[in-house]
Design a protein around this motif. Structure first.
Motif, short mmCIF file in Angstrom:
data_model
loop_
_atom_site.label_atom_id
_atom_site.label_comp_id
_atom_site.label_asym_id
_atom_site.label_seq_id
_atom_site.Cartn_x
_atom_site.Cartn_y
_atom_site.Cartn_z
N VAL A 106 0.84 -1.19 0.00
CA VAL A 106 0.00 0.00 0.00
C VAL A 106 0.88 1.25 0.00
CG1 VAL A 106 -1.68 1.34 1.33
CG2 VAL A 106 -1.91 -1.14 1.18
N LEU A 107 0.59 2.18 -0.89
CA LEU A 107 1.30 3.47 -0.94
C LEU A 107 0.38 4.54 -0.34
CD1 LEU A 107 2.75 3.34 -4.58
CD2 LEU A 107 3.90 2.68 -2.47
N PHE A 108 0.86 5.25 0.68
CA PHE A 108 0.01 6.28 1.27
C PHE A 108 0.62 7.67 1.19
CE2 PHE A 108 2.82 5.63 4.82
CZ PHE A 108 2.81 6.81 5.54
N THR A 109 1.89 7.75 0.76
CA THR A 109 2.54 9.05 0.61
C THR A 109 3.77 8.88 -0.27
OG1 THR A 109 3.38 10.99 1.82
CG2 THR A 109 4.05 8.81 2.63
N GLU A 110 4.49 9.98 -0.47
CA GLU A 110 5.75 9.94 -1.19
C GLU A 110 6.89 10.24 -0.21
OE1 GLU A 110 4.47 11.58 -5.58
OE2 GLU A 110 4.74 13.04 -3.96
N SER A 111 8.09 9.82 -0.57
CA SER A 111 9.23 10.09 0.30
C SER A 111 10.52 10.06 -0.50
CB SER A 111 9.31 9.07 1.44
OG SER A 111 10.46 9.29 2.24
N ALA A 112 11.43 10.97 -0.17
CA ALA A 112 12.75 10.98 -0.80
C ALA A 112 13.82 10.52 0.18
CB ALA A 112 13.07 12.39 -1.31
N MET A 113 13.41 10.00 1.34
CA MET A 113 14.37 9.66 2.39
C MET A 113 15.04 8.32 2.20
SD MET A 113 12.62 11.09 5.89
CE MET A 113 13.78 10.16 6.89
N CYS A 114 14.30 7.35 1.72
CA CYS A 114 14.83 5.99 1.74
C CYS A 114 14.32 5.20 0.53
CB CYS A 114 14.42 5.30 3.03
SG CYS A 114 15.03 3.61 3.22
N GLN A 167 20.98 1.58 11.39
CA GLN A 167 19.64 1.46 11.98
C GLN A 167 18.86 2.77 11.92
OE1 GLN A 167 18.49 -1.38 12.80
NE2 GLN A 167 19.72 -2.55 14.24
N ALA A 168 19.44 3.83 11.37
CA ALA A 168 18.82 5.15 11.45
C ALA A 168 17.52 5.26 10.66
CB ALA A 168 19.81 6.22 10.98
N GLU A 169 17.38 4.52 9.59
CA GLU A 169 16.23 4.71 8.71
C GLU A 169 15.96 3.43 7.92
OE1 GLU A 169 13.77 6.21 7.97
OE2 GLU A 169 13.42 6.15 5.83
N HIS A 170 14.70 3.17 7.65
CA HIS A 170 14.38 2.01 6.82
C HIS A 170 12.97 2.10 6.27
CE1 HIS A 170 14.62 -2.42 5.72
NE2 HIS A 170 15.74 -1.87 5.24
N GLY A 171 12.65 3.25 5.70
CA GLY A 171 11.35 3.39 5.05
C GLY A 171 10.19 3.36 6.04
N PHE A 172 9.03 2.89 5.55
CA PHE A 172 7.82 2.94 6.36
C PHE A 172 7.58 1.63 7.10
CE2 PHE A 172 7.37 6.36 3.33
CZ PHE A 172 7.02 7.40 4.17
N ILE A 195 8.54 12.50 9.96
CA ILE A 195 7.48 13.40 10.43
C ILE A 195 7.63 14.78 9.78
CG2 ILE A 195 6.66 14.70 12.45
CD1 ILE A 195 7.13 12.15 14.10
N LEU A 196 8.87 15.29 9.72
CA LEU A 196 9.10 16.57 9.08
C LEU A 196 8.74 16.52 7.59
CD1 LEU A 196 12.51 17.58 10.71
CD2 LEU A 196 10.27 18.54 11.22
N GLU A 197 9.12 15.42 6.93
CA GLU A 197 8.83 15.28 5.50
C GLU A 197 7.33 15.17 5.26
OE1 GLU A 197 10.79 12.68 1.94
OE2 GLU A 197 9.74 11.52 3.49
N TYR A 198 6.64 14.42 6.10
CA TYR A 198 5.20 14.22 5.92
C TYR A 198 4.44 15.54 6.09
CZ TYR A 198 0.61 12.01 6.14
OH TYR A 198 -0.69 11.64 5.88
N THR A 199 4.90 16.38 7.01
CA THR A 199 4.22 17.67 7.20
C THR A 199 4.38 18.55 5.97
OG1 THR A 199 6.16 18.71 8.24
CG2 THR A 199 4.60 17.61 9.69
N ARG A 200 5.48 18.38 5.24
CA ARG A 200 5.69 19.19 4.03
C ARG A 200 4.91 18.64 2.84
NH1 ARG A 200 11.16 18.64 5.75
NH2 ARG A 200 11.54 17.16 4.04
N LEU A 201 4.80 17.32 2.74
CA LEU A 201 4.22 16.70 1.55
C LEU A 201 2.71 16.52 1.61
CD1 LEU A 201 6.87 13.93 0.79
CD2 LEU A 201 6.56 16.10 -0.39
N ASP A 202 2.21 15.95 2.70
CA ASP A 202 0.79 15.60 2.79
C ASP A 202 0.11 16.26 3.98
OD1 ASP A 202 0.48 13.94 0.55
OD2 ASP A 202 1.44 12.29 1.58
#
Length: 379
Positions: free
Chosen positions: A13-21, A184-189, A348-355
């Motif tokens: 399921v895709l619920f948003t976009e992201s350039a982080m990971c 361990q810092a990041e791994h998508g959703f 969280i910061l990215e989501y506030t900007r995108l959606d």
């Protein structure tokens, strides 16, 4: 009734976009902000990677210096929080202590409910800086020792080790912790990131959202998996016992802890990086037994499970690394959180900007309708 397709476990399921990971599970590739995880682990620091996750690009020398100085200035915990932590039950799991401490940080922040972009960024930096201090302080208190104040002259990884173990780490130990935190810092959703975003989408305060993320990470299906790997090593006991142990496991349809991943159907690239460092440290620190057991498990179990797309994941070797750095089993998942706070806040910061939309999934109703209501006295 609903005719919508059900995605069990929100698979695909895709619920948003992201350039982080970016994760390529079939090929075993992982990128943060477009950079290969292998390159970041080899050449960067946790501070650089945290900047990347929050800003979307690697910092210049000047940007990194300012960012690192800001994090350093935010490391100390409020005295009221330290006093509360002294009263935490000694037998409480460190993840429970972290969850409670993060919640209390919110109560101690007079500007807790400010969700402006500027306030969210400042609070994100504060949380990244303080997670290491909280986990280290809890470790000391559980050992019957006083917490150690952070040092401004040490990097994030070195300071975390210093506050945890009471001695300044070597350059090799610092590098090992830096690598572990970066991986361990990041791994998508993943579950904890999605949980944190779902909570924040209500426009609750960031402390509440991060508390939700910590709670999700605590589960053995997520962050607690590295603890299970070390318990598995203890059950096996020796390299010679791997064969009989595995035969019994397969016969009883058990799972090899640290093998298999929801996304990766190839070798987890993070496990490949950690395996290299685990082998170096195992040889130098004299902890070759645990490492040798894992290598034999990987060899024997791989022959069975690799054709099915089941390979070692990051948890397979992380426990051995954490043990070599002076941490007991119950601190493996909190170290995961010390790293993942950068990913949580970045998302969280990215989501506030995108959606910045309230998350509201649906479910297919399977119950009955228009049932006759029967008064209580007639039931």
């Amino acid at each position: 009734m609903s005719t919508k397709t059900i995605a069990r476990g929100l698979e695909g399921v895709l619920f948003t976009e992201s350039a982080m990971c970016f994760i390529d599970g079939q090929a075993g590739r992982l990128y943060y902000g477009g950079y290969k995880i292998q390159d970041l682990a080899e050449y960067s620091t946790f501070e650089e990677v945290s900047f990347l996750l929050l800003h979307g690009h690697l910092p210049s020398r000047q940007e990194l210096q300012a960012f690192s100085q800001k994090l350093t200035s935010l490391r100390a915990l409020p005295p009221a929080l330290l006093e509360s932590m002294r009263r935490y039950p000694k037998n409480a799991h460190p993840m429970s202590a972290l969850r409670t401490a993060v919640s209390e940080l919110g109560m101690l922040d007079a500007d807790e409910d400010n969700v402006s972009p500027e306030a969210l960024y400042e609070k994100s930096l504060s949380l990244i800086a303080k997670f290491a201090t909280i986990v280290a302080a809890n470790k000391r208190l559980r050992e019957g020792l006083d917490p150690i104040a952070p040092r401004a002259d040490l990097s994030h990884a070195a300071n975390f080790l210093y506050m945890s173990n009471g001695k300044e780490p070597t350059a090799e130990e610092t590098k090992l912790m830096d690598v572990a935190l970066i991986l361990q810092a990041e791994h998508g959703f993943n579950a904890s990131t999605f949980t944190a975003i779902a909570a924040y989408s209500t426009h609750t305060d960031i402390y509440s959202a991060i508390t939700a993320g910590v709670s999700s990470l605590k589960g053995p299906r997520h962050g607690g998996a590295n603890e299970a790997v070390m318990k598995m090593i203890g059950e096996i006991g020796s390299v010679e016992n791997v064969g009989p142990w595995l035969e019994n496991l397969v016969a009883n349809k058990g799972r090899v802890m640290g093998m298999g991943h929801r996304v990766y159907k190839a070798y987890d690239p993070r496990a490949g990086v950690l395996e290299k460092y685990a082998s170096i440290v195992a040889e130098k620190q004299g902890h070759s037994k645990e490492y040798a057991i894992l290598k034999e498990v990987e060899r024997r179990a791989g022959a069975i499970y690799n054709p099915k797309g089941i390979y070692p994941n990051v948890d397979f070797y992380s426990g051995v690394v954490y043990k070599d750095l002076g941490y007991d089993l119950e601190y493996f998942t909190p170290i995961f959180a010390v790293a993942r706070i950068s990913g949580w806040t970045g998302h969280i910061l990215e989501y506030t900007r995108l959606d910045d939309r309230l998350l509201r999934p649906d479910a297919a109703y399977t119950g009955q309708l228009d049932l006759p209501y029967v008064p209580l006295e007639q039931r």
